[in-house]
Design a protein around this motif. Sequence first.
Motif, PDB file in Angstrom:
ATOM      1  N   LEU A   1      -1.947 -53.160  40.202  1.00  0.00           N
ATOM      2  CA  LEU A   1      -1.156 -51.946  39.454  1.00  0.00           C
ATOM      3  C   LEU A   1       0.294 -51.875  40.047  1.00  0.00           C
ATOM      4  O   LEU A   1       1.086 -51.637  39.214  1.00  0.00           O
ATOM      5  CB  LEU A   1      -2.001 -50.839  38.989  1.00  0.00           C
TER       6      LEU A   1
ATOM      7  N   ARG B   1      -2.045 -41.896  37.310  1.00  0.00           N
ATOM      8  CA  ARG B   1      -2.655 -41.795  36.186  1.00  0.00           C
ATOM      9  C   ARG B   1      -3.208 -43.128  35.838  1.00  0.00           C
ATOM     10  O   ARG B   1      -4.176 -43.213  34.773  1.00  0.00           O
ATOM     11  CB  ARG B   1      -1.489 -41.416  35.221  1.00  0.00           C
ATOM     12  N   ARG B   2      -2.720 -44.391  36.322  1.00  0.00           N
ATOM     13  CA  ARG B   2      -3.317 -45.684  36.102  1.00  0.00           C
ATOM     14  C   ARG B   2      -4.420 -45.983  36.848  1.00  0.00           C
ATOM     15  O   ARG B   2      -5.312 -46.720  36.459  1.00  0.00           O
ATOM     16  CB  ARG B   2      -2.254 -46.852  35.835  1.00  0.00           C
TER      17      ARG B   2
END
Length: 95
Positions: A75, A90-91
């Motif tokens: 990510l 948030r991810r």
Amino acid sequence: MDTAAGRVTSFAEMLTRLEGERLTDWITEAMTPGPPGISTLAAGLNSDYDAVHAALTTAWNSGPLEGTVNRTKMLKRQMSGRAGFALLPRRVLPA
């Protein structure tokens, strides 16, 4: 070549079956003159014997943790230069 193949196969079986009690015998056998790569591996395993033996005799597994670390790094690479640090938690964190 047969000697190297036999030692590698024996080591693979020991890893697959988690047979840590065979580690000392395998290292002793692999340190005898033969293929240089095998004896180098055996010397490395012997230098960190306690950790290798524990890995082959305990039921602990770091697979789930490694998967999480791998996902987080992926990510981070995907977001490189595209978003600020505020988006990363948030991810990464579950909703």
